[in-house]
Design a protein around this motif. Structure first.
Motif, mmCIF file in Angstrom:
data_model
loop_
_atom_site.group_PDB
_atom_site.id
_atom_site.type_symbol
_atom_site.label_atom_id
_atom_site.label_comp_id
_atom_site.label_asym_id
_atom_site.label_seq_id
_atom_site.Cartn_x
_atom_site.Cartn_y
_atom_site.Cartn_z
ATOM 1 N N UNK A 104 0.840 -1.195 0.000
ATOM 2 C CA UNK A 104 0.000 0.000 0.000
ATOM 3 C C UNK A 104 0.881 1.253 0.000
ATOM 4 N N UNK A 105 1.932 1.240 0.812
ATOM 5 C CA UNK A 105 2.880 2.364 0.819
ATOM 6 C C UNK A 105 3.512 2.542 -0.553
ATOM 7 N N UNK A 106 3.817 1.415 -1.204
ATOM 8 C CA UNK A 106 4.427 1.476 -2.539
ATOM 9 C C UNK A 106 3.480 2.158 -3.528
ATOM 10 N N UNK A 107 2.213 1.762 -3.512
ATOM 11 C CA UNK A 107 1.231 2.435 -4.380
ATOM 12 C C UNK A 107 1.055 3.894 -3.960
ATOM 13 N N UNK A 108 1.222 4.158 -2.658
ATOM 14 C CA UNK A 108 1.072 5.535 -2.163
ATOM 15 C C UNK A 108 2.047 6.488 -2.843
ATOM 16 N N UNK A 109 3.240 6.005 -3.152
ATOM 17 C CA UNK A 109 4.232 6.862 -3.828
ATOM 18 C C UNK A 109 3.718 7.204 -5.232
ATOM 19 N N UNK A 113 10.023 2.248 -4.155
ATOM 20 C CA UNK A 113 9.345 2.964 -5.249
ATOM 21 C C UNK A 113 9.922 4.377 -5.373
ATOM 22 N N UNK A 114 10.211 5.004 -4.235
ATOM 23 C CA UNK A 114 10.809 6.348 -4.277
ATOM 24 C C UNK A 114 12.117 6.311 -5.067
ATOM 25 N N UNK A 115 12.950 5.312 -4.781
ATOM 26 C CA UNK A 115 14.247 5.317 -5.464
ATOM 27 C C UNK A 115 14.082 5.018 -6.958
ATOM 28 N N UNK A 116 13.100 4.188 -7.337
ATOM 29 C CA UNK A 116 12.841 3.960 -8.779
ATOM 30 C C UNK A 116 12.356 5.255 -9.429
ATOM 31 N N UNK A 117 11.504 5.999 -8.724
ATOM 32 C CA UNK A 117 10.944 7.240 -9.295
ATOM 33 C C UNK A 117 12.032 8.305 -9.437
ATOM 34 N N UNK A 118 12.900 8.416 -8.429
ATOM 35 C CA UNK A 118 13.925 9.485 -8.444
ATOM 36 C C UNK A 118 14.954 9.284 -9.556
ATOM 37 N N UNK A 119 15.009 8.064 -10.099
ATOM 38 C CA UNK A 119 15.953 7.825 -11.214
ATOM 39 C C UNK A 119 15.467 8.497 -12.494
ATOM 40 N N UNK A 120 14.199 8.909 -12.517
ATOM 41 C CA UNK A 120 13.623 9.535 -13.718
ATOM 42 C C UNK A 120 13.491 11.046 -13.499
ATOM 43 N N UNK A 121 13.908 11.819 -14.497
ATOM 44 C CA UNK A 121 13.841 13.285 -14.351
ATOM 45 C C UNK A 121 12.503 13.860 -14.795
ATOM 46 N N UNK A 122 11.885 13.192 -15.760
ATOM 47 C CA UNK A 122 10.645 13.764 -16.315
ATOM 48 C C UNK A 122 9.435 13.207 -15.578
ATOM 49 N N UNK A 123 8.422 14.052 -15.434
ATOM 50 C CA UNK A 123 7.214 13.642 -14.708
ATOM 51 C C UNK A 123 6.599 12.373 -15.295
ATOM 52 N N UNK A 124 6.460 12.312 -16.630
ATOM 53 C CA UNK A 124 5.769 11.183 -17.294
ATOM 54 C C UNK A 124 6.513 9.862 -17.039
ATOM 55 N N UNK A 125 7.839 9.906 -17.150
ATOM 56 C CA UNK A 125 8.583 8.652 -16.955
ATOM 57 C C UNK A 125 8.647 8.309 -15.460
ATOM 58 N N UNK A 126 8.642 9.340 -14.634
ATOM 59 C CA UNK A 126 8.671 9.121 -13.182
ATOM 60 C C UNK A 126 7.400 8.410 -12.708
ATOM 61 N N UNK A 127 6.276 8.881 -13.187
ATOM 62 C CA UNK A 127 5.001 8.301 -12.747
ATOM 63 C C UNK A 127 4.894 6.841 -13.225
#
Ligand code: MRU
Length: 373
Positions: free
Chosen positions: A61-66, A107-121
């Motif tokens: 649930x926390x993972x989806x929360x990110x 999930x935070x660390x996977x997201x932070x590897x992406x600079x653009x909003x679309x690829x981050x999400x």
């Protein structure tokens, strides 16, 4: 797992509406209500108020929360500060289960590897979905590795029922599929081994009598609900062959935190020479600590959970007050069972003794990760 013939998980991502949905566990077994998680506040509320509960499910649930925090960010640009602070809010929702921090940080660390909003999400959603699938497989493997323990007892008893005691709900409702403590039980049952489960009711919120009993019943597993205090007595009278419980956080030296009352079951099991196993995926280990009593934070919840009991009355779910209105109550939600009382851990990589060297030999990569920090 199946509920009345229909495949169900406690959390899923609805592809059509792109909404994360969960079973609201507060009303089971009497009502099966599905909730949408539309915001970080919804997600925090779901974790805090135990709409969802159980260590692996809190992690998912926390993972989806990110991901949800990024949907909410609404294309404001990839704002790292915003994301990190929303993740902190998610991690503050409950203190004991390790999986929450693990799931959010992954999930935070996977997201932070992406600079653009679309690829981050996209990265956040992909990682959260990956966690869900991995945890389902981990629980399946826990079932496979735990099976021989039950099989052996069954053989010794010439096929007579193996009596297994469990505490709280470490079933599929607490995980994604199969459960942790219940996975070996479901696997044994599906392999035609005669099993019977003693289900501790698990006061104050009755995760045993409400959730474990419901799950086992839906799968057709023979079970009996008992009071939390009955365990010692039935162990003394030869009515328990094995104890299997889950855990919310386990140190790398093998001290295991689980729902309040677990420690007393471990003491009674030791006094009666009954094997006491803890089943967990690697996401529940806290690789940074060794002393569970000193270092695992124990949640203290609202005393009203002790003062009021919830149940079905004339078709409606009602809460009633039990002690005098003016009496104080204290709600310590977890306790720590020291490694010395644990016969072994059942993990997705196999079964091991509750000792640091044995745990680390199953998970040598974790030792490496720790040294690299
Ligand atoms: O307060 P809860 O219901 O979240 O506590 C859950 C438990 O103690 C479970 O036994 C634990 O999370 C293991 S879950 C597989």
């Amino acid at each position: 797992m199946k509920v009345d013939g229909k495949d169900m998980r406690p959390i899923w991502f609805d592809m059509a509406s792109e909404i994360v949905q969960v079973i609201d566990q507060r009303f089971l077994p009497h009502k099966l209500i599905i909730e949408d998680l539309n915001s970080v506040d919804d997600t925090i509320h779901a974790i805090k108020e135990m709409v969802v509960r159980g260590a692996p499910l809190i992690g998912a649930t926390g993972a989806f929360g990110v991901y949800i925090s990024l949907v909410q960010e609404n294309n404001k640009g990839a704002n790292n500060e915003y994301l990190v602070s929303e993740c902190k809010r998610l991690k503050d929702a409950r203190p004991t289960a390790m999986n929450l921090f693990w799931g959010v940080d992954r999930v935070l660390s996977a997201a932070l590897k992406q600079d653009k909003y679309e690829t981050r999400i996209k990265a956040a959603l992909d990682e959260a979905l990956k966690i869900v699938e991995e945890e389902a497989i981990n629980c399946q493997k826990i079932g496979e590795y735990g099976l021989p323990i039950i099989e052996e007892i069954s053989k010794k008893k010439n096929g007579e029922s193996v009596n297994i005691l469990t505490h709280c709900n470490a079933g599929w409702l607490a995980c994604i599929e199969y459960g942790t403590a219940t996975a070996p039980i479901y696997t044994a049952f599906d392999n035609n081994i005669n099993v019977h489960v003693w289900v501790d009711e698990t006061r104050p919120l009755n995760q045993g009598s409400r959730l474990t009993a419901w799950e086992l019943g839906k799968h057709g597993v023979n079970h009996t609900v008992i009071t939390d205090n009955a365990g010692g007595h039935i162990m003394q009278h030869g009515m328990v062959d094995l104890v299997i419980v889950g855990t919310d956080r386990t140190t790398r030296a093998g001290d295991a935190a689980n729902k309040i009352g677990t420690y007393l079951k471990a003491l009674a099991a030791r006094d009666n020479n009954i094997p006491f196993y803890v089943a967990l995926p690697s996401s529940t280990f806290d690789w940074d600590i060794t002393d569970g009593i000193a270092d695992i934070p124990i949640e203290e919840r609202d005393p009203d959970e002790i003062r009021y009991v919830q149940g079905l009355c004339n078709g409606k779910i009602e809460k009633v007050l039990v002690p005098p209105e003016t009496s104080n109550a204290a709600n310590h939600a977890f306790d720590v069972t020291p490694a010395r009382l644990v016969t072994g851990f059942i993990t997705e990589r196999g079964v091991c003794r509750a000792a640091e060297a044995d745990i680390m030999s199953l998970f040598p990569d974790k030792k490496k990760e720790k040294n690299e920090k």
